[in-house]
Write a protein that holds these residues in place. Structure first.
Motif, PDB file in Angstrom:
ATOM      1  N   GLY A 130      -0.098   5.619   1.349  1.00  0.00           N
ATOM      2  CA  GLY A 130       0.159   4.335   1.994  1.00  0.00           C
ATOM      3  C   GLY A 130       1.471   3.728   1.555  1.00  0.00           C
ATOM      4  O   GLY A 130       2.235   3.179   2.362  1.00  0.00           O
ATOM      5  N   ARG A 154      -4.066   2.753   5.499  1.00  0.00           N
ATOM      6  CA  ARG A 154      -5.218   2.668   4.603  1.00  0.00           C
ATOM      7  C   ARG A 154      -6.485   2.308   5.366  1.00  0.00           C
ATOM      8  O   ARG A 154      -7.575   2.757   5.030  1.00  0.00           O
ATOM      9  CB  ARG A 154      -4.949   1.655   3.498  1.00  0.00           C
ATOM     10  N   ALA A 204      -0.992   8.780  -0.679  1.00  0.00           N
ATOM     11  CA  ALA A 204      -1.795   8.391  -0.160  1.00  0.00           C
ATOM     12  C   ALA A 204      -2.503   9.558  -0.005  1.00  0.00           C
ATOM     13  O   ALA A 204      -2.797   9.644   0.471  1.00  0.00           O
ATOM     14  CB  ALA A 204      -1.769   7.259  -0.865  1.00  0.00           C
ATOM     15  N   ASP A 251       0.271  -0.601   0.000  1.00  0.00           N
ATOM     16  CA  ASP A 251       0.000   0.000   0.000  1.00  0.00           C
ATOM     17  C   ASP A 251       0.400   0.887   0.000  1.00  0.00           C
ATOM     18  O   ASP A 251       2.011  -0.146   0.024  1.00  0.00           O
ATOM     19  CB  ASP A 251      -0.265  -0.627   1.278  1.00  0.00           C
ATOM     20  N   THR A 292      -4.821   7.972  -1.271  1.00  0.00           N
ATOM     21  CA  THR A 292      -4.569   7.073  -0.151  1.00  0.00           C
ATOM     22  C   THR A 292      -3.551   5.997  -0.514  1.00  0.00           C
ATOM     23  O   THR A 292      -2.697   5.633   0.301  1.00  0.00           O
ATOM     24  CB  THR A 292      -5.884   6.416   0.304  1.00  0.00           C
TER      25      THR A 292
END
Length: 423
Positions: free
Chosen positions: A148, A166, A21, A20, A144
């Protein structure tokens, strides 16, 4: 490859390409306003009767705390990046001469491939949340994902930190625990299947039918397990007793803390999730494009430094790097482990060590390098916007409830003047 790649290959996809902002403007703004921005008619809880000076002082203290936290975060990032720079210095020196002769025209398609990869992961997460009825704007989801990846690639904790970040953003969007859990699980399953399909394509290129069969068995096992879990979830009566037992155990471990979600409610929400077959096929397509375009970024930078490895060699180098990152999820961006896997695999395929190191260094400058820069910029921008919203809320709360606003007073005086003129 960013920190997002970590969970996608192992447990569940951070960017699922891995993992994973965050200029979450629209969906997050809705969550923020729902939390208490309706200040035009009533004061926020706990502010009644407080002097205006105290309210402004509280807002300033909040801003100062935010700035201190931001300074600490920036300092931590600088320290971590400095440590990472020391780690990669030896092979970076060997690759410096090769990079000087690189054809940087290949950087444009490499950057385009990585951008498409990031956007596909954002669409995949948005698609998974949509199965639970939550609609999120693509811009918020993409911001995001970038943020992330930035925190996961530069802070200790790697992909686990990115997943935590997240999850917090999803909560701000209004997602329930069930929706968040389903989004992470579905993203991880689809990313793992897509990665297995990519590995199968590599075995087809090399003509290794035995390993191709193993990849097919892996995909089939994942699909069967996912189908069994979904079938079980849609029969909550079967799970009610064991889930209640787990909740009782958690309550005891937490020494009687109030459980916010009951077992029955959790099971009912899970049973209400009915993703169609189209959901899985579309999600799989997004995951495949996500992984493929990230691999194409590595393939393109190999061309930029003058390396001409075979397609299968580059693909297996990419898969080896992804596996190395997944094996050590707490390591930011898998630094060191992934680089060794990529360089050694390319060298095994006939690429000179210095050229392989140059290709890896250029790839890492794009992801997580440039991706992290963009992610941190979005994250800091979102923090500034949140601070402005909080200071605006404090200013609105400081206005006495019985006092008329300047706009209202002006309008009233104008109406009175017109009435006087008419009389």
């Amino acid at each position: 490859m960013t920190s997002s790649h970590v969970v996608g290959a192992g447990v569940g996809s951070e960017r699922s390409a891995g993992t994973d902002a965050v200029a979450d403007t629209d969906a997050v703004a809705v969550a923020d306003t729902d939390a208490g921005t309706d200040t035009g008619t009533r004061a926020r809880p706990g502010t009644e009767g407080r002097p205006e000076s105290d309210l402004h002082a509280g807002g300033l203290r909040g801003l100062l705390r935010l700035r201190r936290r931001t300074a600490l975060i920036v300092g931590a990032v600088v320290v971590v990046l400095g440590f990472e720079s020391v780690v990669i210095t030896p092979y970076a020196r060997r690759a410096a001469g090769q990079l000087a002769d690189a054809d940087f025209r290949w950087l444009v398609p490499a950057l385009a491939c990585e951008m498409v990869s990031m956007m596909m992961f954002a669409r995949l997460q948005r698609h998974a949340l949509g199965a639970g009825g939550l609609r999120v704007r693509l811009g918020s989801a993409a911001a995001t994902v970038f943020a992330g990846n930035a925190v996961g690639a530069t802070l200790p904790g790697g992909s686990l930190v990115a997943i935590t970040y997240r999850t917090r953003r999803m909560r701000l969007w209004g997602a329930s625990a069930v929706q968040i859990g389903f989004a992470h699980a579905a993203t991880g399953v689809l990313s793992t299947i897509a990665l297995a399909l990519l590995a199968g394509a590599g075995h087809i290129l090399t003509g290794d039918s035995s390993r191709l069969l193993a990849a097919a068995v892996q995909v089939g096992a994942i699909c069967m397990l996912t189908g069994a879990v979904l079938a079980l979830v849609h029969h909550p009566a079967t799970l009610r007793r064991p889930v209640r037992a787990v909740f009782r155990l958690v309550r005891k471990l937490r020494r009687g803390a109030v459980q916010q979600t009951s077992a029955d409610r959790l099971l009912d929400e899970l049973a209400a999730m009915h993703p169609s077959s189209g959901f899985w096929w579309r999600g799989l397509g997004l995951a495949v494009v996500n992984w493929t375009t990230d691999f194409m970024c590595l393939l393109t930078v190999c061309q930029a430094v003058g390396a001409r490895p075979g397609l299968s060699t580059t693909l297996f180098a990419y898969l080896a790097g992804t596996a190395a990152v997944s094996a050590i999820p707490l390591l930011p961006a898998g630094i060191g482990a992934m680089d060794a896997a990529v360089v050694l695999t390319l060298h095994h395929g006939g690429v000179p060590t210095s050229t392989a190191a140059a290709a890896d260094l250029l790839y890492r400058m794009i992801t997580p390098g440039l991706v992290s820069v963009a992610g941190w910029a979005l994250l800091l921008q979102e923090r500034r916007q949140s601070a402005r919203r909080r200071s605006a809320h404090v200013a609105c709360d400081a206005v006495p409830t019985g006092a008329a606003s300047p706009r209202t007073t002006t309008g009233t005086s104008r109406a009175a003047a017109k009435k006087a003129e008419s009389t």
